[in-house]
Design a protein around this motif. Structure first.
Motif, PDB file in Angstrom:
ATOM      1  N   PRO A  87       0.813  -1.226   0.000  1.00 37.36           N
ATOM      2  CA  PRO A  87       0.000   0.000   0.000  1.00 37.36           C
ATOM      3  C   PRO A  87       0.842   1.270   0.000  1.00 37.36           C
ATOM      4  O   PRO A  87       0.445   2.273  -0.603  1.00 37.36           O
ATOM      5  CB  PRO A  87      -0.816  -0.144   1.295  1.00 37.36           C
ATOM      6  CG  PRO A  87      -0.953  -1.612   1.492  1.00 37.36           C
ATOM      7  CD  PRO A  87       0.366  -2.194   1.019  1.00 37.36           C
ATOM      8  N   GLU A  88       1.995   1.223   0.632  1.00 37.18           N
ATOM      9  CA  GLU A  88       2.858   2.413   0.676  1.00 37.18           C
ATOM     10  C   GLU A  88       3.509   2.721  -0.672  1.00 37.18           C
ATOM     11  O   GLU A  88       4.156   3.756  -0.810  1.00 37.18           O
ATOM     12  CB  GLU A  88       3.930   2.285   1.764  1.00 37.18           C
ATOM     13  CG  GLU A  88       4.720   1.006   1.722  1.00 37.18           C
ATOM     14  CD  GLU A  88       4.174  -0.042   2.682  1.00 37.18           C
ATOM     15  OE1 GLU A  88       2.930  -0.201   2.756  1.00 37.18           O
ATOM     16  OE2 GLU A  88       5.001  -0.712   3.344  1.00 37.18           O
ATOM     17  N   ASP A  89       3.356   1.852  -1.644  1.00 37.44           N
ATOM     18  CA  ASP A  89       3.833   2.139  -2.997  1.00 37.44           C
ATOM     19  C   ASP A  89       2.820   2.984  -3.784  1.00 37.44           C
ATOM     20  O   ASP A  89       3.110   3.409  -4.905  1.00 37.44           O
ATOM     21  CB  ASP A  89       4.091   0.849  -3.777  1.00 37.44           C
ATOM     22  CG  ASP A  89       5.233   0.022  -3.195  1.00 37.44           C
ATOM     23  OD1 ASP A  89       5.088  -1.205  -3.097  1.00 37.44           O
ATOM     24  OD2 ASP A  89       6.261   0.626  -2.844  1.00 37.44           O
ATOM     25  N   THR A  90       1.662   3.211  -3.208  1.00 36.28           N
ATOM     26  CA  THR A  90       0.636   4.018  -3.870  1.00 36.28           C
ATOM     27  C   THR A  90       1.137   5.436  -4.105  1.00 36.28           C
ATOM     28  O   THR A  90       1.598   6.100  -3.177  1.00 36.28           O
ATOM     29  CB  THR A  90      -0.645   4.058  -3.032  1.00 36.28           C
ATOM     30  OG1 THR A  90      -1.198   2.734  -2.955  1.00 36.28           O
ATOM     31  CG2 THR A  90      -1.675   4.998  -3.636  1.00 36.28           C
ATOM     32  N   ALA A  91       1.082   5.870  -5.356  1.00 34.87           N
ATOM     33  CA  ALA A  91       1.586   7.197  -5.728  1.00 34.87           C
ATOM     34  C   ALA A  91       1.334   7.425  -7.216  1.00 34.87           C
ATOM     35  O   ALA A  91       0.969   6.494  -7.939  1.00 34.87           O
ATOM     36  CB  ALA A  91       3.080   7.306  -5.436  1.00 34.87           C
TER      37      ALA A  91
END
Length: 121
Positions: A87-91
């Protein structure tokens, strides 16, 4: 006029994979370092990975072992294979390249328009 056009973004579940592509077009003499950057909501744009014209690669620590950058010089294209997505790769992912254009015969830095990657269940 030189342009960078990205494709391949989308919605993927955690643990999934995506392949981003970025093609350079226009009157181009040479393409040097190409790379991918990303910008999450409310945060600054940061480096993901770069690849030189000699295929030397560099990655930010958080993607090492999960992402792979590659390029096809014949197609003026750079790729980012992203595996084990979190989820922290969301961008928004942006393509970047140092290109010497044929019209100006001058080295300039170019950005693509960005492609959204969302990692969510």
């Amino acid at each position: 006029q030189v342009q960078l056009v990205e494709s391949g973004g989308g919605l993927v579940q955690p643990g999934g994979s995506l392949r981003l592509s970025c093609a350079a077009s226009g009157s181009i003499l040479s393409i040097y370092t190409m790379g991918w950057y990303r910008q999450a909501p409310g945060k600054q744009r940061t480096l993901v990975a770069t690849i030189t014209s000699s295929y030397i690669t560099n990655y930010t620590d958080s993607v090492k072992g999960r992402f792979t950058i590659s390029r096809n010089n014949a197609k003026s294209t750079v790729y980012l294979q992203s595996n084990s997505l979190k989820p922290e790769d969301t961008a928004v992912y942006y393509c970047n390249a140092d290109i010497r254009g044929a019209i100006e015969n001058r080295l300039r830095n170019y950005w693509g328009q960005g492609t959204q990657v969302t990692v969510s269940s």
